[in-house]
Motif scaffolding. Structure first.
Motif, mmCIF file in Angstrom:
data_model
loop_
_atom_site.group_PDB
_atom_site.id
_atom_site.type_symbol
_atom_site.label_atom_id
_atom_site.label_comp_id
_atom_site.label_asym_id
_atom_site.label_seq_id
_atom_site.Cartn_x
_atom_site.Cartn_y
_atom_site.Cartn_z
ATOM 1 N N PHE A 263 0.808 -1.213 0.000
ATOM 2 C CA PHE A 263 0.000 0.000 0.000
ATOM 3 C C PHE A 263 0.846 1.270 0.000
ATOM 4 O O PHE A 263 0.289 2.374 -0.077
ATOM 5 C CB PHE A 263 -0.960 -0.018 1.186
ATOM 6 C CG PHE A 263 -2.157 -0.883 0.965
ATOM 7 C CD1 PHE A 263 -3.221 -0.439 0.184
ATOM 8 C CD2 PHE A 263 -2.222 -2.161 1.492
ATOM 9 C CE1 PHE A 263 -4.325 -1.248 -0.050
ATOM 10 C CE2 PHE A 263 -3.319 -2.971 1.272
ATOM 11 C CZ PHE A 263 -4.385 -2.513 0.494
ATOM 12 N N SER A 264 2.160 1.138 0.082
ATOM 13 C CA SER A 264 3.014 2.320 -0.117
ATOM 14 C C SER A 264 2.906 2.814 -1.557
ATOM 15 O O SER A 264 3.298 3.937 -1.869
ATOM 16 C CB SER A 264 4.477 1.987 0.220
ATOM 17 O OG SER A 264 4.986 0.994 -0.672
ATOM 18 N N VAL A 266 0.223 3.632 -2.888
ATOM 19 C CA VAL A 266 -0.882 4.595 -2.976
ATOM 20 C C VAL A 266 -0.355 5.987 -3.321
ATOM 21 O O VAL A 266 -0.971 6.720 -4.113
ATOM 22 C CB VAL A 266 -1.669 4.630 -1.650
ATOM 23 C CG1 VAL A 266 -2.670 5.771 -1.652
ATOM 24 C CG2 VAL A 266 -2.375 3.299 -1.424
ATOM 25 N N ALA A 269 0.527 6.298 -6.932
ATOM 26 C CA ALA A 269 -0.722 6.147 -7.687
ATOM 27 C C ALA A 269 -1.499 7.461 -7.701
ATOM 28 O O ALA A 269 -2.027 7.877 -8.746
ATOM 29 C CB ALA A 269 -1.565 5.031 -7.096
ATOM 30 N N VAL A 270 -1.583 8.122 -6.550
ATOM 31 C CA VAL A 270 -2.262 9.422 -6.483
ATOM 32 C C VAL A 270 -1.525 10.452 -7.324
ATOM 33 O O VAL A 270 -2.135 11.258 -8.042
ATOM 34 C CB VAL A 270 -2.381 9.888 -5.010
ATOM 35 C CG1 VAL A 270 -2.897 11.321 -4.941
ATOM 36 C CG2 VAL A 270 -3.301 8.949 -4.232
ATOM 37 N N GLU A 289 -5.121 -1.784 -10.679
ATOM 38 C CA GLU A 289 -4.307 -1.742 -9.456
ATOM 39 C C GLU A 289 -5.202 -1.809 -8.216
ATOM 40 O O GLU A 289 -4.821 -2.413 -7.207
ATOM 41 C CB GLU A 289 -3.451 -0.475 -9.429
ATOM 42 C CG GLU A 289 -2.406 -0.384 -10.533
ATOM 43 C CD GLU A 289 -1.252 -1.361 -10.354
ATOM 44 O OE1 GLU A 289 -1.433 -2.436 -9.738
ATOM 45 O OE2 GLU A 289 -0.150 -1.036 -10.841
ATOM 46 N N LEU A 290 -6.371 -1.192 -8.299
ATOM 47 C CA LEU A 290 -7.312 -1.289 -7.188
ATOM 48 C C LEU A 290 -7.774 -2.735 -7.011
ATOM 49 O O LEU A 290 -7.877 -3.232 -5.875
ATOM 50 C CB LEU A 290 -8.510 -0.375 -7.443
ATOM 51 C CG LEU A 290 -9.623 -0.426 -6.380
ATOM 52 C CD1 LEU A 290 -9.083 0.010 -5.020
ATOM 53 C CD2 LEU A 290 -10.796 0.472 -6.787
ATOM 54 N N ALA A 293 -5.033 -4.583 -5.272
ATOM 55 C CA ALA A 293 -5.002 -4.310 -3.840
ATOM 56 C C ALA A 293 -6.088 -5.080 -3.104
ATOM 57 O O ALA A 293 -5.854 -5.613 -2.012
ATOM 58 C CB ALA A 293 -5.156 -2.807 -3.600
#
Length: 356
Positions: A263-264, A266, A269-270, A289-290, A293
Motif C-alpha cells: 500500500f506504499s 498509494v 498512484a495518487v 491496481e485497485l 489491492a
C-alpha cells in the motif's frame, strides 16, 4: 522428532533384546518414509496452524519429499497453486519476448473494456498501432525495446521483465518452500525465510514497471519512488530473514509488513492520477491496481484469520484451508497488476518523446 508410530497399534508387550530393538527401529524407519501424521505428533518447529489437524509430512527423506509433489497431503494444493501461477508468468515472459506489440495490444484492449468500460475509439491511440505492417509490429520482436512509429516514445521493456522475474521468483520460492520445509528443522527455517524474501522481492519488482512507465518523463519522481521502494524492500527482506520472525506468533506482523509495502504504492498512484487524470488508459490501469489491492488484502485476511479451518478444525486439512485461498488471491493480484502494467506501457508508447 515426529511420533510416526501414533497411528499404529502399540505392541502388547515389549522386548529388551537387541534383536527386538533393531526390528523396531527398522519398522520405525519404514513408517517414517511416507507416513502422514497428525498435528499433535509434530515437532514444535513444525506447528504452525493448529486448525489443520492431519495429513502432515514430517521429516521425510528428501527423495520422498520430492515425489510428494504428486501425492495428496495438506500442502499439495499450496504447492500447485503457486506452481501453476509460476507457469502462467513463464508463459507471459515467453509471449513478451516473442511479440511485445501483440501482447500490449491485447492487454490494452482488455484494460479499456474492463475497469474503465471505455471503447477503444474513445482513446487517443492510433489504429495503426496494431496494424500488421506498422512500425511497432516490425520492432516488437526486440527483447529490449517496444517501439512505435518515429517521433513517439521508445520505451524499454526491461521494467516489465523485472516484474515478471519477481513474480516468477516469488511463486517458485513459495512452491519450493511448501514442498521442502517438512524435510528437517534446517530446511524448515531456510525455506520459510526464502518464502518471505520471495514475497518481498515480488512486491518491490511490481513497482518498477508502472512507476517507470508512468513517470517516464518525470525522472526525479521516478528515481525517488523506485529508490524508496527498493530501500524499503531490502530492509523488509533483512528483517524477515531473522529466524525469530519465522515463528507462527509473528504471522500478523509479517502480513502487516507485506501490506505496508504494497500500500506504499498509494502515493505514486495518487501522483500519477494528478498528472495523468485526463488519460483514460491510466484510469483503467488504476482500476486494475485497485483490483490487485483488493485481491492481496483479501488473501492476507484469509492468511491471518485462518478462515475457514478455524470454524471447523480438521474439515479443510486437504483442500479449502486459508493458505490455499491466500495463494489463489496472490496469483489473481499479480495478474491484475500485469494487466495494469501493460495498459500503462501501451499508453506511454502512444505519447510523443519526452522533452526535458
Amino acid at each position: 522428532m515426529c511420533n510416526h508410530g501414533a497411528r499404529s497399534a502399540k505392541s502388547s508387550s515389549s522386548s529388551n533384546s537387541s534383536s527386538s530393538q533393531q526390528q523396531q527401529q527398522e519398522e520405525k524407519k519404514k513408517k517414517k518414509t511416507r507416513m502422514l501424521v497428525k498435528f499433535k505428533d509434530l515437532p514444535q518447529y513444525m506447528k504452525d496452524n493448529e486448525y489443520i489437524l492431519d495429513y502432515y509430512r514430517c521429516e521425510w527423506p528428501l527423495k520422498d519429499v520430492i515425489f510428494s509433489v504428486f501425492a495428496w497431503h495438506n500442502e499439495t494444493l499450496n504447492i500447485w497453486t503457486h506452481l501453476l501461477g509460476f507457469l502462467i508468468f513463464v508463459g507471459l515472459a515467453v509471449m513478451s519476448s516473442k511479440d511485445m506489440g501483440a501482447l500490449l495490444g491485447n492487454f490494452s484492449r482488455a484494460s479499456v473494456s474492463g475497469p474503465s468500460m471505455m471503447k477503444m475509439n474513445q482513446l487517443n491511440v492510433s489504429d495503426a498501432l496494431f496494424a500488421p505492417d506498422s512500425h511497432l509490429k516490425q520492432m516488437s520482436e526486440s527483447f529490449i525495446y517496444a517501439n512505435k512509429e518515429d517521433g513517439f516514445s521508445t520505451i524499454p521493456s526491461w521494467p516489465w521483465f523485472v516484474f515478471l522475474s519477481g513474480a516468477m521468483g516469488c511463486l517458485v520460492c513459495s512452491s519450493l518452500s511448501h514442498l521442502f520445509a517438512c524435510h528437517s528443522r534446517r530446511f524448515n527455517y531456510f525455506f520459510w525465510r526464502l518464502d518471505y524474501a520471495g514475497i518481498s522481492l515480488m512486491i518491490v519488482c511490481s513497482f518498477f514497471a508502472p512507476i517507470y512507465y508512468t513517470f517516464h518523463c518525470n525522472p526525479y519522481s521516478r528515481f525517488f519512488y523506485l529508490s524508496s521502494i527498493s530501500i524499503l524492500g531490502v530492509l523488509v527482506i533483512i528483517t524477515l530473514l531473522s529466524p525469530s520472525l519465522s515463528a507462527p506468533r509473528f504471522r500478523t506482523f509479517r502480513a502487516t509488513l507485506f501490506l505496508t509495502m504494497g500500500f506504499s504504492g498509494v502515493i505514486p498512484a495518487v501522483h500519477a492520477l494528478v498528472i495523468h487524470w485526463d488519460h483514460q488508459p491510466v484510469i483503467a490501469a488504476l482500476g486494475y491496481e485497485l483490483a490487485m489491492a483488493i485481491f492481496y488484502a483479501t488473501g492476507a485476511g484469509f492468511y491471518v484469520s485462518r478462515i475457514p479451518e478455524r470454524w471447523k478444525p480438521g474439515k479443510f486439512d486437504i483442500a479449502g484451508h486459508s493458505h490455499q485461498i491466500f495463494h489463489v488471491f496472490v496469483v489473481l493480484g499479480a495478474l491484475a497488476h500485469s494487466a495494469a502494467t501493460l495498459a500503462v506501457m501501451d499508453f506511454r508508447r502512444g505519447l510523443p518523446t519526452c522533452v526535458y
